[in-house]
Motif scaffolding. Structure first.
Motif, short mmCIF file in Angstrom:
data_model
loop_
_atom_site.label_atom_id
_atom_site.label_comp_id
_atom_site.label_asym_id
_atom_site.label_seq_id
_atom_site.Cartn_x
_atom_site.Cartn_y
_atom_site.Cartn_z
N PHE A 200 -0.30 1.52 -10.39
CA PHE A 200 1.13 1.76 -10.12
C PHE A 200 2.03 1.43 -11.32
N THR B 156 7.55 4.19 5.41
CA THR B 156 8.50 3.24 4.81
C THR B 156 9.49 3.99 3.93
N VAL C 64 10.39 -3.00 7.06
CA VAL C 64 9.47 -4.01 7.60
C VAL C 64 10.35 -5.23 7.92
N PHE D 219 10.51 -5.62 0.17
CA PHE D 219 9.13 -5.34 -0.26
C PHE D 219 8.30 -6.62 -0.24
N ASP E 281 7.49 -10.56 -1.19
CA ASP E 281 7.73 -11.27 -2.45
C ASP E 281 6.45 -11.99 -2.84
N LEU F 278 6.36 3.32 -6.63
CA LEU F 278 6.17 4.65 -6.05
C LEU F 278 7.10 4.85 -4.84
C1 HEM Z 1 10.29 2.09 0.53
C2 HEM Z 1 8.97 2.03 0.60
C3 HEM Z 1 8.15 0.81 0.92
C4 HEM Z 1 8.52 -0.36 1.55
C5 HEM Z 1 9.89 -0.73 2.11
C6 HEM Z 1 7.34 -1.19 1.60
C7 HEM Z 1 7.31 -2.47 2.13
C8 HEM Z 1 6.19 -3.30 2.10
C9 HEM Z 1 6.18 -4.65 2.58
C10 HEM Z 1 7.38 -5.38 3.18
C11 HEM Z 1 4.94 -5.14 2.40
C12 HEM Z 1 4.46 -6.55 2.77
C13 HEM Z 1 4.76 -7.46 1.59
C14 HEM Z 1 4.57 -8.93 1.85
O1 HEM Z 1 3.93 -9.29 2.83
O2 HEM Z 1 5.08 -9.74 1.05
C15 HEM Z 1 4.14 -4.11 1.81
C16 HEM Z 1 2.80 -4.24 1.46
C17 HEM Z 1 2.04 -3.23 0.95
N1 HEM Z 1 2.49 -1.96 0.61
FE1 HEM Z 1 4.39 -1.28 0.70
N2 HEM Z 1 6.30 -0.52 1.03
C18 HEM Z 1 6.75 0.70 0.59
C19 HEM Z 1 6.01 1.67 -0.06
C20 HEM Z 1 4.66 1.59 -0.34
C21 HEM Z 1 3.88 2.61 -0.99
C22 HEM Z 1 4.44 3.94 -1.50
C23 HEM Z 1 2.59 2.16 -1.05
C24 HEM Z 1 1.36 2.82 -1.64
C25 HEM Z 1 1.22 4.05 -1.92
C26 HEM Z 1 2.56 0.85 -0.44
C27 HEM Z 1 1.43 0.08 -0.29
C28 HEM Z 1 1.42 -1.23 0.17
C29 HEM Z 1 0.21 -2.05 0.22
C30 HEM Z 1 -1.20 -1.62 -0.17
C31 HEM Z 1 0.60 -3.30 0.69
C32 HEM Z 1 -0.29 -4.52 0.87
C33 HEM Z 1 -0.31 -5.31 -0.46
C34 HEM Z 1 -1.22 -6.53 -0.46
O3 HEM Z 1 -1.43 -7.16 0.57
O4 HEM Z 1 -1.73 -6.85 -1.56
N3 HEM Z 1 3.83 0.53 -0.02
N4 HEM Z 1 4.93 -2.98 1.63
#
Ligand code: HEM
Length: 518
Positions: free
Chosen positions: A143, A325, A387, A454, A456, A466
């Motif tokens: 990314f 999301t 979220v 997102f 922290d 992305l």
């Molecule tokens: C506006 C768009 C998005 C929002 C608001 C969002 C929000 C979040 C949030 C709140 C989390 C949990 C973070 C935490 O627990 O601290 C998360 C985790 C994650 N998101 Fe996103 N997300 C978005 C887009 C994306 C995209 C485009 C991808 C991949 C193509 C993605 C892949 C992931 C993955 C794989 C995790 C788990 C990361 C880990 O545990 O290492 N997200 N996202």
């Protein structure tokens, strides 16, 4: 002749009574957990603890946890998900410690994972400990801005049907339900960059990929249980052998990944997408440098560092974490712009101005320069964190700084993102849409302006760049030639759906579209 008494019916009554008393004392003991720990808590009600209103679909889970946040001034407060003790952390300083400073105590989310029997569950979001850490390090280079720049043309290609659809509706003077339209646009992007397949779900809403994707996320009892088990009792998934998706969806997704891998390796085909980078990772153990999209083929399966199922699980999480999301952010933002015509005009002027500076072209660099639009997206995610609750599990006994409370290993933690980001203490006039809050000179330290759409720390969203980019491109393509106005359900207050964990408008987002008067 009975076991305890002389007649069977007395035995039955005695056993029922014993069973009832045992259950009563078990529940009483469970509900005394926070009292025993010396933590203030919200009084639970049998049998659903504090989750009755969500289970009966009267209160959205994000709003329910925001209510708990608003009910107290304590740095943290206990509650119960059915019988499970949950700790709601209110104080931004403690939130920061959990996310970053004391991260080693809070590496995992404590959600269901069973990669052996349920291959699609073995993804980054649910992985734990060292296995998660190793994969996260390897996947972060997927990314980088260099990689996203190379994928930019895909985002524009997927935007073409979106623009045509909007123009058609504007010409017919019709309104559009934007949540669904944006979901199709982001589905096309994730299908293309995540799975390496081209689907145009705007023109073909019943495309196979969208059909299976919709099935996996549609609102029904099984999917509800899958999502809410996270808060209430994650182990129930294993007990009920409730896999991440139904067998046909699993088969479809894994087959698609298998076909893509085989095709690209056999024909030495490469494409600028996340799937290509995962193939690199699988074959040589790392993602190659920016600009190098070649496939280095390793014939020996035993030398490969990721299995087919592991790749499929990551592609799957990109889909479920990435499409809704971003599409919800896009549609909430358009809603706010329709509500605030002056802000909409400012965004459109910025698009015109920056495009002019780039010879009328919408390049990656041009998009990066649109700062006012960035603030609008930041403010959208402040007001509508898609979220609305974050979670962590305490991995080892933790003495909470500044208090006598010693958190036990296994304690489930909830961060009330919605409650915090709408607290007037941090964001005056929280219900107003004010993009200028995110002007660099107005940004304050986390303790005074906690912001976490997102997440922290090391476990934050890996796809932030992305997610923001596809939202931004979708907004630019929608706004450059058209304006948006409230109509239908958006004329009143938006009501959130009680059936989903993510913040989702119950009746979608209806907007009237007109050609732009420049
Ligand atoms: C506006 C768009 C998005 C929002 C608001 C969002 C929000 C979040 C949030 C709140 C989390 C949990 C973070 C935490 O627990 O601290 C998360 C985790 C994650 N998101 Fe996103 N997300 C978005 C887009 C994306 C995209 C485009 C991808 C991949 C193509 C993605 C892949 C992931 C993955 C794989 C995790 C788990 C990361 C880990 O545990 O290492 N997200 N996202």
């Amino acid at each position: 002749m009975g076991l305890l008494f002389s007649d069977t019916s007395s035995d039955i009554i005695a056993f029922l009574l014993i069973g009832f008393l045992a259950a009563y004392f078990y529940v009483k003991q469970a509900y005394s957990y926070w009292k025993r720990m010396g933590v203030k808590y919200v009084e639970p009600t049998f049998p659903f603890g504090n989750f009755g209103p969500t289970i009966f679909q009267k209160r959205v889970s994000g709003e329910l946890i925001a209510d708990v946040y608003n009910s107290s001034n304590e740095p943290f407060i206990g509650m119960f998900g059915v019988l499970r003790p949950l700790l709601v952390v209110r104080d931004p300083k403690l939130v920061r410690s959990i996310f970053i400073k004391d991260f080693q105590y809070f590496v995992d989310r404590g959600v269901y994972i069973d990669a052996k029997n349920d291959p699609l569950s073995g993804h980054l979001f649910s992985m734990t400990g060292e296995a998660w850490k190793n994969l996260r390090v390897k996947m972060s280079p997927l990314f980088t801005s260099g990689k996203l720049k190379a994928m930019f043309s895909t985002l524009l290609d997927c935007g073409e049907p979106l623009q045509k659809y909007i123009s058609k509706k504007a010409a017919m003077n019709q309104s559009v339900e934007f949540r669904e339209l944006a979901a199709r646009y982001t589905t096309d992007i994730i299908a293309s960059v995540g799975f390496g397949i081209d689907v145009n779900t705007i023109d073909n809403p019943d495309a196979e990929f969208r059909r299976y994707g919709r099935k996996a996320l549609e609102i029904n009892f099984k999917n509800g249980l899958r999502v809410f088990s996270i808060l209430i009792y994650p182990k129930i998934r294993k007990l009920l052998t409730l896999k991440s998706v139904d067998d046909d969806v699993e088969r479809f997704m894994i087959n698609m990944v298998r076909e893509t891998l085989t095709y690209r390796e056999k024909n030495n085909v490469s494409r600028k997408d996340l799937m290509q980078l995962m193939i690199q990772l699988r074959n040589i153990g790392k993602v190659q440098n920016d600009g190098d999209w070649d496939t280095k083929i390793v014939g020996d399966e035993t030398k490969k560092t990721l299995t087919l199922n592991e790749i499929a699980a990551q592609a799957w999480v990109f889909f479920i974490a990435g499409f809704e999301t971003s599409s919800s952010t896009l549609s909430f933002c358009l809603y706010e712009l329709a509500k605030n015509a002056d802000i909409q005009k400012k965004v459109q002027n910025e698009i015109d101005e920056i495009k002019k500076q780039h010879n009328g072209q919408l390049s990656y660099d041009a998009v990066s320069e649109m700062k006012y639009l960035d603030w609008c997206i930041d403010e959208t995610l402040r007001k509508y964190p898609i979220v609305p609750i974050l979670n962590r599990e305490c991995g080892q006994t933790y003495k909470v700084p500044g208090s006598n409370y010693v958190m036990e290993k296994g304690t489930a933690i909830l961060i009330p993102v919605l409650g915090i980001q709408r607290d007037p203490k941090y964001y005056p006039k929280p219900d107003e849409f004010i993009p200028e809050r995110f002007k660099p000179e107005n940004i304050k330290p986390f303790e005074d302006m906690p912001y976490m759409p997102f997440g922290d720390g090391p476990r934050n969203c890996i796809g932030i760049r992305l997610g923001k980019l596809q939202t931004k491109v979708g907004l630019i393509l929608s706004l450059q030639n058209h304006s948006y106005h409230l109509t239908g359900n958006t004329l009143g207050e938006l009501k959130m759906s009680p059936n989903t964990f993510a913040l989702t408008p119950e009746d979608g987002i209806n907007l009237k579209i007109t050609p732009r008067s420049i």
